[in-house]
Design a protein around this motif. Structure first.
Motif, PDB file in Angstrom:
ATOM      1  N   VAL A 132     -14.001   2.388  19.324  1.00 14.37           N
ATOM      2  CA  VAL A 132     -13.540   3.374  20.237  1.00 14.37           C
ATOM      3  C   VAL A 132     -13.542   4.901  19.823  1.00 14.37           C
ATOM      4  CG1 VAL A 132     -11.592   3.802  21.890  1.00 14.37           C
ATOM      5  CG2 VAL A 132     -12.346   1.478  21.775  1.00 14.37           C
ATOM      6  N   ILE A 169      -7.643   0.114  27.415  1.00 15.60           N
ATOM      7  CA  ILE A 169      -9.120   0.304  27.503  1.00 15.60           C
ATOM      8  C   ILE A 169      -9.782  -1.069  27.472  1.00 15.60           C
ATOM      9  CG2 ILE A 169     -11.213   0.951  26.211  1.00 15.60           C
ATOM     10  CD1 ILE A 169      -9.826   3.286  25.228  1.00 15.60           C
ATOM     11  N   GLU A 170      -9.489  -1.873  26.708  1.00 16.84           N
ATOM     12  CA  GLU A 170     -10.195  -3.249  26.706  1.00 16.84           C
ATOM     13  C   GLU A 170      -9.939  -4.041  28.067  1.00 16.84           C
ATOM     14  OE1 GLU A 170      -9.115  -5.411  23.141  1.00 16.84           O
ATOM     15  OE2 GLU A 170     -10.457  -4.377  21.881  1.00 16.84           O
ATOM     16  N   SER A 198     -11.864  -2.528  30.707  1.00 14.17           N
ATOM     17  CA  SER A 198     -13.259  -2.918  30.663  1.00 14.17           C
ATOM     18  C   SER A 198     -13.391  -4.231  31.300  1.00 14.17           C
ATOM     19  CB  SER A 198     -13.802  -2.935  29.086  1.00 14.17           C
ATOM     20  OG  SER A 198     -15.129  -3.320  28.945  1.00 14.17           O
ATOM     21  N   VAL A 225     -17.275  -1.204  27.241  1.00 13.88           N
ATOM     22  CA  VAL A 225     -16.187  -0.314  26.621  1.00 13.88           C
ATOM     23  C   VAL A 225     -17.124   0.876  26.133  1.00 13.88           C
ATOM     24  CG1 VAL A 225     -14.833  -0.228  24.302  1.00 13.88           C
ATOM     25  CG2 VAL A 225     -14.882  -2.343  26.011  1.00 13.88           C
ATOM     26  N   SER A 262     -15.881   4.500  26.553  1.00 11.82           N
ATOM     27  CA  SER A 262     -15.497   5.357  25.487  1.00 11.82           C
ATOM     28  C   SER A 262     -16.375   6.667  25.296  1.00 11.82           C
ATOM     29  CB  SER A 262     -15.564   4.650  24.186  1.00 11.82           C
ATOM     30  OG  SER A 262     -15.006   3.682  24.008  1.00 11.82           O
ATOM     31  N   SER A 303     -18.129  -4.033  19.455  1.00 12.71           N
ATOM     32  CA  SER A 303     -16.851  -3.683  19.931  1.00 12.71           C
ATOM     33  C   SER A 303     -16.054  -4.824  20.532  1.00 12.71           C
ATOM     34  CB  SER A 303     -17.254  -2.722  21.419  1.00 12.71           C
ATOM     35  OG  SER A 303     -17.868  -3.354  22.418  1.00 12.71           O
TER      36      SER A 303
END
Length: 458
Positions: free
Chosen positions: A168, A320-321, A324, A331, A335, A448
């Motif tokens: 990230v 974020i994860e 996603s 991701v 990012s 990722s």
């Protein structure tokens, strides 16, 4: 002689008596005058006491007025910074994101709300930096604009690095460079070309060529670790790549420090008028805008906004994860595309505004200068910070990302080599950014998925 003595002897005492008499009369007159003036003297002593009372009252009044002035100053400052910009209507979304995280834990909504909540904070950071630059002068002001213009990306990167989300960090910094060079510069060229349709806008080729050279140097620093990893030609597998990245990062930081020294000296020479100095001074004074808030207010607001961005970035990175997975967005796309657009909101608006005023040198300084700072300072700084934290942050951005950066730098270098711009160049850069965005939307980054907090390396 006797007569003379008789005549003279009484003369001396008579003269003496006259003098004494005159002194006595003077003393009597002075005594009488004092007796006559004594009521005034008494009134003066009374006035002294009343003067002290008046002074005490006036001091209390002035202290009250000072407090009132400070209160009015704080209120005016809040009105200017918080309520003057229409984009600040998004500010309540930041606290709302924290509330949603505490109550429901929906990562998709937390990410979306915190992403929108950071946009006005990034814009206000740029505004406070511009206000502070009015007091520091153009040279220090330019450095402040470049530094605080990227502070949002650096804060997000540090929080992601602390959480062990190395990919990230790499992809968000890469996306910041791509966003500045293609989207921000492209919109600036396009909007300036539309406003000044009948003429071709010009800018300083020397500065653009130096920035392009530094960006190519950054590409070199990222390319070798990626090629070394892909070809499996490392002397010590897994260690040589990291050691090369840390060594190259230190070299890049030295190069960036040399670049700053060069820019400071060059700008200092540019501000010395050679011909027509008076006209240049008059024109410069017309272009300068008076600051709306004081220097200390600018510093205080910079501190408050930076702290709030830091606090909100933690929620953004942690979501974020989950976002996603729930939004079914890669991701890599989040990012590289979404995060940098938020961080570059203030720079985007500033570059377009200056281009529409036919000040393309400033637009180039905002777009390419910011990309140069991220490439030559932001990325190496994160590598060194990861070194300190025990995180194996390296310059191996993988071949797909490194190739994207290399082609982007080449395209922009060709666009700015002649020192002119028009709407067609701007449109081409924006279209190139759309191609990059689409590429990352369909790109799956296998590293990722397994990008979990690693064990600290010793």
């Amino acid at each position: 002689m006797d007569n003379y003595n008789d005549d003279t002897t009484p003369i001396v005492p008579i003269h003496y008596n006259l003098e004494m008499g005159s002194l006595d009369e003077r003393a009597v007159i002075e005594f009488e005058d004092e007796s006559l003036v004594s009521p005034a003297a008494a009134s003066i002593s009374t006035n002294k006491s009343s003067f002290h009372e008046i002074t005490h009252i006036s001091a209390a009044t002035s202290a009250k007025n000072y407090k009132q002035h400070m209160r009015n100053s704080v209120i005016d400052s809040i009105k200017i910074v918080i309520f003057s910009a229409k984009i600040n209507i998004l500010m309540p979304l930041g606290p709302l994101a924290i509330l949603v995280d505490k109550m429901s834990g929906s990562h998709g909504w937390v990410f979306f709300l915190s992403l929108l909540g950071i946009i006005p904070l990034a814009e206000r950071l740029g505004y406070a930096t511009e206000q502070l630059a009015c007091f520091t002068g153009p040279i220090v002001g330019g450095l402040l604009n470049a530094t605080f213009g990227n502070i949002t990306e650096l804060i997000i990167s540090i929080y992601a690095l602390k959480s062990g989300m190395i990919r990230v960090v790499q992809q968000s910094l890469l996306g910041s460079i791509l966003s500045n060079m293609l989207l921000v510069l492209g919109c600036a060229f396009f909007s300036g070309g539309i406003v000044f349709y009948e003429k071709e806008q010009v800018f300083d080729k020397a500065t653009a060529s130096v920035d392009s050279g530094l960006l190519l140097m950054a590409v070199m620093g990222l390319l070798f670790p990626a090629v070394l990893h892909s070809t499996h030609t490392e002397l010590h597998f897994g260690k040589s790549e990291l050691a090369l990245s840390r060594f190259s990062s230190c070299i890049m930081l030295v190069a960036y420090a040399s670049y700053l020294a060069y820019q400071l000296k060059r700008q200092k020479n540019q501000y010395i008028p050679v011909d027509g100095g008076e006209n240049q001074t008059e024109e410069g004074s017309d272009d300068e805008e008076a600051p709306e808030i004081s220097m200390w207010e600018s510093i205080i607001w910079l501190s408050i906004l930076t702290a709030w961005v830091s606090f909100l970035s933690e929620y953004l990175v942690n979501a974020i994860e989950g976002a996603s997975a729930s939004l079914k967005i890669p991701v890599a796309f989040i990012s590289v595309i979404l995060l940098p657009i938020v961080g570059n909101a203030a720079e985007h608006a500033g570059a377009v505004m200056f281009a529409m005023k036919d000040k393309l040198d400033i637009s180039l300084g905002v777009a390419i200068g910011s990309s140069t700072q991220i490439a030559m300072f932001g990325i190496p700084f994160c590598v060194v910070a990861g070194w300190v934290m025990g995180r194996p942050m390296d310059l191996n951005f993988q071949l797909f990302e490194t190739a994207t950066l290399f082609i982007t730098v080449l395209v922009v270098a060709f666009m700015v080599q002649d020192g002119t711009s028009n709407y067609l160049k701007g449109l081409m850069l924006v279209l190139c950014y759309l191609i990059v965005a689409a590429s990352f939307f369909v790109h799956i980054d296998p590293s990722s998925i397994a990008d979990k907090p690693p064990k600290p390396s010793h």
